[in-house]
Design a protein around this motif. Sequence first.
Motif, PDB file in Angstrom:
ATOM      1  N   ASP A 246     -10.601  -1.798  -1.172  1.00 52.30           N
ATOM      2  CA  ASP A 246      -9.665  -2.543  -2.006  1.00 52.30           C
ATOM      3  C   ASP A 246      -9.165  -3.796  -1.304  1.00 52.30           C
ATOM      4  N   LEU A 247      -8.902  -3.710  -0.002  1.00 51.38           N
ATOM      5  CA  LEU A 247      -8.445  -4.881   0.743  1.00 51.38           C
ATOM      6  C   LEU A 247      -9.537  -5.953   0.797  1.00 51.38           C
ATOM      7  N   ARG A 248     -10.760  -5.535   1.025  1.00 47.12           N
ATOM      8  CA  ARG A 248     -11.865  -6.500   1.050  1.00 47.12           C
ATOM      9  C   ARG A 248     -12.072  -7.105  -0.322  1.00 47.12           C
ATOM     10  N   GLY A 249     -11.840  -6.291  -1.375  1.00 44.94           N
ATOM     11  CA  GLY A 249     -11.953  -6.811  -2.722  1.00 44.94           C
ATOM     12  C   GLY A 249     -10.909  -7.877  -3.030  1.00 44.94           C
ATOM     13  N   LEU A 250      -9.793  -7.823  -2.307  1.00 43.18           N
ATOM     14  CA  LEU A 250      -8.750  -8.826  -2.458  1.00 43.18           C
ATOM     15  C   LEU A 250      -8.961 -10.026  -1.537  1.00 43.18           C
ATOM     16  N   GLY A 251     -10.058  -9.996  -0.768  1.00 44.96           N
ATOM     17  CA  GLY A 251     -10.391 -11.118   0.078  1.00 44.96           C
ATOM     18  C   GLY A 251      -9.825 -11.045   1.488  1.00 44.96           C
ATOM     19  N   VAL A 252      -9.265  -9.877   1.877  1.00 47.23           N
ATOM     20  CA  VAL A 252      -8.731  -9.725   3.230  1.00 47.23           C
ATOM     21  C   VAL A 252      -9.890  -9.558   4.205  1.00 47.23           C
ATOM     22  N   GLU A 253      -9.938 -10.383   5.226  1.00 49.29           N
ATOM     23  CA  GLU A 253     -11.018 -10.331   6.209  1.00 49.29           C
ATOM     24  C   GLU A 253     -10.510  -9.707   7.498  1.00 49.29           C
ATOM     25  N   PHE A 254     -11.225  -8.672   7.965  1.00 46.03           N
ATOM     26  CA  PHE A 254     -10.863  -8.005   9.211  1.00 46.03           C
ATOM     27  C   PHE A 254     -12.057  -7.240   9.751  1.00 46.03           C
TER      28      PHE A 254
ATOM     29  N   ILE B 152       0.860  -1.189   0.000  1.00 44.87           N
ATOM     30  CA  ILE B 152       0.000   0.000   0.000  1.00 44.87           C
ATOM     31  C   ILE B 152       0.891   1.232   0.000  1.00 44.87           C
ATOM     32  N   ASP B 153       0.773   2.079  -1.025  1.00 47.97           N
ATOM     33  CA  ASP B 153       1.629   3.265  -1.131  1.00 47.97           C
ATOM     34  C   ASP B 153       0.867   4.364  -1.864  1.00 47.97           C
ATOM     35  N   ASP B 154       1.128   5.612  -1.483  1.00 48.22           N
ATOM     36  CA  ASP B 154       0.485   6.744  -2.163  1.00 48.22           C
ATOM     37  C   ASP B 154       1.167   7.069  -3.483  1.00 48.22           C
ATOM     38  N   SER B 155       2.391   6.594  -3.684  1.00 49.71           N
ATOM     39  CA  SER B 155       3.148   6.890  -4.896  1.00 49.71           C
ATOM     40  C   SER B 155       2.919   5.809  -5.940  1.00 49.71           C
ATOM     41  N   LEU B 156       2.452   6.222  -7.108  1.00 48.32           N
ATOM     42  CA  LEU B 156       2.177   5.257  -8.163  1.00 48.32           C
ATOM     43  C   LEU B 156       3.457   4.547  -8.608  1.00 48.32           C
ATOM     44  N   LYS B 157       4.577   5.263  -8.661  1.00 49.60           N
ATOM     45  CA  LYS B 157       5.819   4.610  -9.098  1.00 49.60           C
ATOM     46  C   LYS B 157       6.259   3.553  -8.094  1.00 49.60           C
ATOM     47  N   ASN B 158       5.971   3.766  -6.803  1.00 49.59           N
ATOM     48  CA  ASN B 158       6.315   2.751  -5.806  1.00 49.59           C
ATOM     49  C   ASN B 158       5.370   1.559  -5.881  1.00 49.59           C
ATOM     50  N   VAL B 159       4.125   1.817  -6.221  1.00 49.92           N
ATOM     51  CA  VAL B 159       3.160   0.736  -6.459  1.00 49.92           C
ATOM     52  C   VAL B 159       3.623  -0.113  -7.634  1.00 49.92           C
ATOM     53  N   GLU B 160       4.046   0.544  -8.703  1.00 48.85           N
ATOM     54  CA  GLU B 160       4.534  -0.188  -9.878  1.00 48.85           C
ATOM     55  C   GLU B 160       5.813  -0.952  -9.550  1.00 48.85           C
TER      56      GLU B 160
ATOM     57  N   ALA C 294      -0.495  -4.871  -5.269  1.00 51.83           N
ATOM     58  CA  ALA C 294      -0.310  -3.516  -4.752  1.00 51.83           C
ATOM     59  C   ALA C 294      -1.590  -2.701  -4.870  1.00 51.83           C
ATOM     60  N   ILE C 295      -1.727  -1.740  -3.947  1.00 53.23           N
ATOM     61  CA  ILE C 295      -2.853  -0.809  -3.919  1.00 53.23           C
ATOM     62  C   ILE C 295      -2.302   0.611  -3.919  1.00 53.23           C
ATOM     63  N   HIS C 296      -2.797   1.424  -4.841  1.00 54.05           N
ATOM     64  CA  HIS C 296      -2.426   2.843  -4.869  1.00 54.05           C
ATOM     65  C   HIS C 296      -3.322   3.585  -3.873  1.00 54.05           C
ATOM     66  N   PHE C 297      -2.738   4.055  -2.782  1.00 50.72           N
ATOM     67  CA  PHE C 297      -3.509   4.636  -1.683  1.00 50.72           C
ATOM     68  C   PHE C 297      -4.042   6.018  -2.043  1.00 50.72           C
ATOM     69  N   ALA C 298      -5.333   6.228  -1.773  1.00 49.33           N
ATOM     70  CA  ALA C 298      -5.948   7.548  -1.910  1.00 49.33           C
ATOM     71  C   ALA C 298      -6.643   7.963  -0.619  1.00 49.33           C
ATOM     72  N   SER C 299      -7.228   6.996   0.082  1.00 47.54           N
ATOM     73  CA  SER C 299      -7.911   7.274   1.339  1.00 47.54           C
ATOM     74  C   SER C 299      -8.076   5.966   2.097  1.00 47.54           C
ATOM     75  N   ALA C 300      -8.309   6.066   3.399  1.00 47.98           N
ATOM     76  CA  ALA C 300      -8.528   4.858   4.198  1.00 47.98           C
ATOM     77  C   ALA C 300      -9.806   4.145   3.756  1.00 47.98           C
ATOM     78  N   GLU C 301     -10.810   4.912   3.398  1.00 46.73           N
ATOM     79  CA  GLU C 301     -12.076   4.317   2.947  1.00 46.73           C
ATOM     80  C   GLU C 301     -11.861   3.496   1.685  1.00 46.73           C
ATOM     81  N   GLN C 302     -11.134   4.057   0.730  1.00 51.20           N
ATOM     82  CA  GLN C 302     -10.837   3.334  -0.515  1.00 51.20           C
ATOM     83  C   GLN C 302      -9.958   2.116  -0.235  1.00 51.20           C
ATOM     84  N   LEU C 303      -8.997   2.283   0.692  1.00 51.98           N
ATOM     85  CA  LEU C 303      -8.104   1.173   1.024  1.00 51.98           C
ATOM     86  C   LEU C 303      -8.880   0.000   1.611  1.00 51.98           C
ATOM     87  N   GLU C 304      -9.822   0.288   2.493  1.00 47.62           N
ATOM     88  CA  GLU C 304     -10.621  -0.791   3.081  1.00 47.62           C
ATOM     89  C   GLU C 304     -11.395  -1.531   1.996  1.00 47.62           C
TER      90      GLU C 304
END
Length: 203
Positions: free
Chosen positions: A195-203, A166-174, A183-193
């Motif tokens: 995206d993580l659930r979309g990848l099957g992460v359960e929490f 998880i990184d805010d920098s697209l070049k670091n994501v790449e 990898a997830i390009h971070f924009a907000s905690a809401e979006q990150l949650e």
Amino acid sequence: MAEIKHIVFDIGKVLIHYDPNIPFSRLIPDDEERRLFFETVCTNDWNLEQDRGRSWEDAEALLIAEHPHHEGMIRAFRKHWHEMVSHHYEDSVILLRRLIAAGCDVTMLTNFNSDTFAQARTIFPFLNETRGVTVSGDVALIKPDKAIYDCHAADFELDPASTVFIDDSLKNVEGAKAAGWQAIHFASAEQLERDLRGLGVEF
């Protein structure tokens, strides 16, 4: 894609705020003068070498030799660094702690000078709560170089294909993707949650 078994957080602009303009708007009030200072003296490229492991003493000496009339402002960069990390992102830290509490394997990978990271850990105690961290200044490698992702995976025994970064920098994501990570390009905690659930992460 492989099941996610490891979650790796960047720190700056994902968990904590960073902005050199915070102290320098006071130290160099004129917007144009400050912009030129950051473009020609204390540049991003200069600061990145501290993230790669160069000491502040060497960094300051180098710039003062080139720009002796800016000595005070050059030394002010490190002196007032703590002001640049003015706050953490509460919603991101809550999410980080939820993941840890749910039993997820969470580590951090950051471009950070060793000296300032030690200071950051005292300012922001949550930086001590993950299983561990790779600090670029400690290993003399920086994102997005593939070597630092490989180093982190080896040190923490991560399966790259089962790791999400998880990184805010697209070049670091790449860079993470080039190392075989998800990898997830971070924009907000809401979006990150989401995206993580979309990848099957359960929490």
